[in-house]
Enzyme design. Structure first.
Site, PDB file in Angstrom:
ATOM      1  N   VAL A 401      -7.570  -2.435   2.882  1.00 53.63           N
ATOM      2  CA  VAL A 401      -7.848  -1.762   4.150  1.00 53.63           C
ATOM      3  C   VAL A 401      -6.657  -0.908   4.609  1.00 53.63           C
ATOM      4  O   VAL A 401      -5.498  -1.255   4.377  1.00 53.63           O
ATOM      5  CB  VAL A 401      -8.242  -2.814   5.220  1.00 53.63           C
ATOM      6  N   HIS A 450      -2.977   8.470  -4.347  1.00 53.04           N
ATOM      7  CA  HIS A 450      -4.099   8.711  -3.441  1.00 53.04           C
ATOM      8  C   HIS A 450      -5.295   9.285  -4.204  1.00 53.04           C
ATOM      9  O   HIS A 450      -5.293  10.451  -4.596  1.00 53.04           O
ATOM     10  CB  HIS A 450      -3.656   9.669  -2.320  1.00 53.04           C
TER      11      HIS A 450
END
EC number: 4.2.1.17
Length: 729
Positions: A401, A450
């Site tokens: 998360v 990413h």
């Protein structure tokens, strides 16, 4: 030796058969302007050989000819129209002379024969290929069309439908398909290629094969009845208009050119190809699309150089399953790097494995893999609730998360379970890497990685260098991303890194337009249909998730308070407070329902207008030009700041990150290519009209300097001086 040039040579093979061998210094053959001229000289020598009986074309490389030399294109496109047309006439005279030799000709084609390489072999009578063949005409993907006779010869050889499918889509096909449609005459093992080609030539020389009859259709009009022609070209034009749209003129121009040339023989048909090619070569779209190709080569070359001294990870791990974790695990396993996938509960692990299995089943349905391969790949993904096997992994990516406390705790715990040389990476989208590194004992072994959603489709991976990330760490993660089939781009650390840092000013421009009374439906329509984004900002926010954007907006505001802190409640706040999170819960700017394939389909929802009315001025109309300017200026300004601050190293990498990570319209080429096309002075004039809207609209000083001195971001290109005797054209 009959002839020796820098990139090809001509010699006798046996018994009146000559061989013309492409052998460029370096790893691949390219059909550059010098090679075309050299080919013309070699054919001149052949034309003088009274005892010539046949000609074999082949390559000394692993691929026949990979295409034209695209590094020449930008300078070639600056050549004045008349001169470029003359050079094309010269080049085509070379291929015509090859085609008109008074003896049978064959191309022995191995590996790639693309673009000019394909057009070269279309000029021979026969083509024999190896099983690894990829042959086609990708020119329309570069904003142009075939210019060496491909749009003339291919339809006459294959028929209009098969040729249109390849040319309009910029496709290439493999050996089996090429044989099926008649693009090659046979497929043999590589070790039998030359022997097989000579055997076919001998049959033609002896009269067992009618090579003149094989050649004749390429010299004549296309054999189509009026009804057949109307059907083929009408269907093709309709499909191209639907898929390519107005921003990509090359495919429709190619179809119309083939249609117009259908009733003519070779010479007049080639003239029509020439007349269509030259204006396309001078379009901004062609320059942008060629620029993307060159930038892609630059980025991949940089990654290759960066990883030359490191070993690609052989075992990976993903922390956090679910859709994202499952997507990363699938991509790694699919490309041959086994992966351990860890989560703290069974439900998430099941979701992650289901995602990986779903993606593999799609490959099975498409016929890309069989059941055995599927089972083999899925068996290399190991779901676990503990750290079993982590002592063997080379690299770990955390995908939990988006909360700094949770990420720090997970990373710190994992660091204790892996080898001292194992690299850790975080798949955070906004949290600074140097902040997360504070929780680690070995911050030099840590960086950002990413991924973009959906992982299997999006080509970009941002690799984020933290303050303490070592060069070796960056290199290992770049190597893993490359192995996964991704395009890794290394950026320096800051909130949002590069892609999200420049995306949120774009969303801010959207919020301000809504606040000032613009309608989100019109903004989406303008940004999609006029500027060319695959999704407008409202639809993109629904896909990203309003809750995700709301959180990221706060992170960006904290990171760049001077520019990104807003002093008003905006549309994102209004939808978030109303629990409208986008596609994930079926309610965002639109209402979503699943279609028959299970994909979310958007529907109008008037409730949204009432919600937005509370955070907006009364509705008023905005011109398309103002919408585009107000949306794009904040993004482009931030892109320029990232270059000036060293967050991203080059305009090429910035543009590729935008195209591959955000879907920046390829026909614009990226923000810097768009700036150069527009002109920085013109951009400055446009931006100054909106400076009153706040700091995001203030043009960075570096860009102002460019405007003052009329300097582009990409190095200026000089017009080419094509090699070749234009008098023979």
């Amino acid at each position: 030796m009959l002839y020796k040039g820098d990139t090809l040579y001509l010699d006798w093979l046996e018994d009146g058969i000559a061989e013309l061998v492409f052998d460029t210094p370096g790893s691949v053959n390219k059909l550059d302007t010098a090679t075309v001229a050299s080919l013309g000289e070699a054919i001149g020598v052949l034309e003088q050989q009274s005892d010539l009986k046949g000609l074999l074309l082949r390559s000394n490389k692993a691929a026949f000819i990979v295409g034209a030399d695209i590094t020449e294109f930008l300078s070639l496109f600056l050549v004045p129209e008349e001169q470029l047309s003359q050079w094309l006439h010269f080049a085509n005279s070379v291929f015509n002379r090859l085609e008109d030799l008074p003896v049978p000709t064959i191309a022995a084609v191995n590996g790639y024969a693309l673009g000019g390489g394909c057009e070269c072999v279309l000029a021979t009578d026969y083509r024999l290929a190896t099983p690894d063949l990829r042959i086609g005409l990708p020119e329309t993907k570069l904003g142009i069309m075939p210019g060496f006779g491909g749009s003339v010869r291919m339809p006459r050889m294959l028929g209009a439908d098969s040729a249109l499918e390849i040319i309009a889509a910029g496709k290439d096909v493999g050996a089996d398909q090429a044989l099926k449609i008649g693009l090659v005459d046979g497929v043999v093992k590589a070790e039998k290629l030359v022997e097989g080609a000579i055997a076919i030539l001998r049959q033609a020389i002896n009269g067992d094969l009618d090579w003149k009859a094989k050649r004749q259709p390429k010299l004549e009009p296309l054999k189509l009845s009026k009804i057949e022609a109307a059907m083929s070209f009408t269907i093709a034009k309709g499909m191209v208009a639907q898929t390519a749209g107005k921003h990509y003129p090359a495919p429709i121009t190619a179809v119309k050119t083939i249609e117009a040339a259908a009733r003519f023989g070779r010479e007049e048909a080639l003239n029509l190809e020439n007349k269509s090619f030259v204006p396309l070569a001078h379009t901004n779209e062609a320059r942008a699309l060629v620029g993307i190709f060159l930038n892609d080569q630059y980025v991949k070359g940089k990654a290759k150089k960066l990883t030359k001294d490191v070993e690609t990870p052989k075992q990976a791990a993903v922390l956090g399953a679910g859709i994202m974790g499952g997507g990363i695990a699938y991509q790694s396993a699919w490309k041959g790097v086994p992966v351990v996938m860890k989560d703290i509960n069974d439900k998430s692990l099941t979701l992650g494995m289901t995602e990986a299995a779903k993606l593999l089943n799609k490959q099975l349905e498409r016929g890309k893999i069989d059941g055995l391969k599927l089972a083999g790949v899925i068996s290399t993904i190991h779901p676990t609730l503990d750290y079993a096997g982590f002592d063997r992994v080379d690299v770990v990516v955390e995908a939990v998360v988006e909360n700094p406390k949770v990420k720090k705790a997970v990373l710190a715990e994992t660091e204790q379970k892996v080898r001292p040389d194992t690299v850790l990476a975080s798949n955070t989208s906004t949290i600074p890497i140097s902040e997360l590194a504070n929780a680690l004992e070995r911050p030099e072994n840590f960086c950002g990685m990413h991924f973009f959603n959906p992982v299997h489709r999006m080509p970009l991976v941002e690799i984020i260098r933290g303050e303490k990330s070592s060069d070796e760490t960056i290199a290992k993660v770049v190597a893993w991303a490359s192995k996964m089939g991704k395009t890794p781009i290394v950026v320096n650390d800051c909130p949002g890194f590069f892609v999200n840092r420049v995306l949120f000013p774009y969303f801010a421009g959207f919020s301000q337009l809504l606040r000032d009374g613009a309608g989100f439906r019109k903004i989406d329509k303008v940004m999609e249909k006029q500027f060319g984004w695959p999704m407008g900002p409202a639809y993109l926010l629904d896909v990203v998730g309003i809750d995700t954007a709301h959180h990221a907006q706060a992170v960006m505001a904290a990171g760049f308070p001077q520019r990104m802190q807003k002093d008003y409640r905006d549309a994102i706040d209004a939808l978030f407070d109303a629990n409208r999170f986008g596609q994930k819960n079926g309610l965002g700017f639109w209402r979503y329902k699943e279609d028959s394939k299970g994909k979310p389909k958007k529907e109008e929802d008037v409730v949204v207008d009432d919600l937005l009315a509370k955070v907006s001025q009364p509705k008023r109309d905005f011109s398309e030009e103002e919408i585009i300017a107000r949306m794009m200026i904040p993004m482009v300004n931030e892109v320029v700041r990232c270059l000036e601050e060293g967050i991203i190293a080059t305009p090429a990498e910035a543009d590729m990150a935008l195209v591959y990570g955000l879907g920046f319209p390829p026909f614009h080429g990226g923000a810097f290519r768009w700036l150069d096309t527009l002109g920085s002075a013109k951009y400055l004039d446009m931006a100054q009209q909106y400076q009153h809207l706040g700091p995001l609209y203030e043009v960075p000083e570096g860009l102002r300097n460019k405007a003052r001195h009329n300097e582009p971001y990409y190095p200026p290109v000089e017009p080419a001086r094509p090699v070749g005797d234009l008098k023979t054209a």
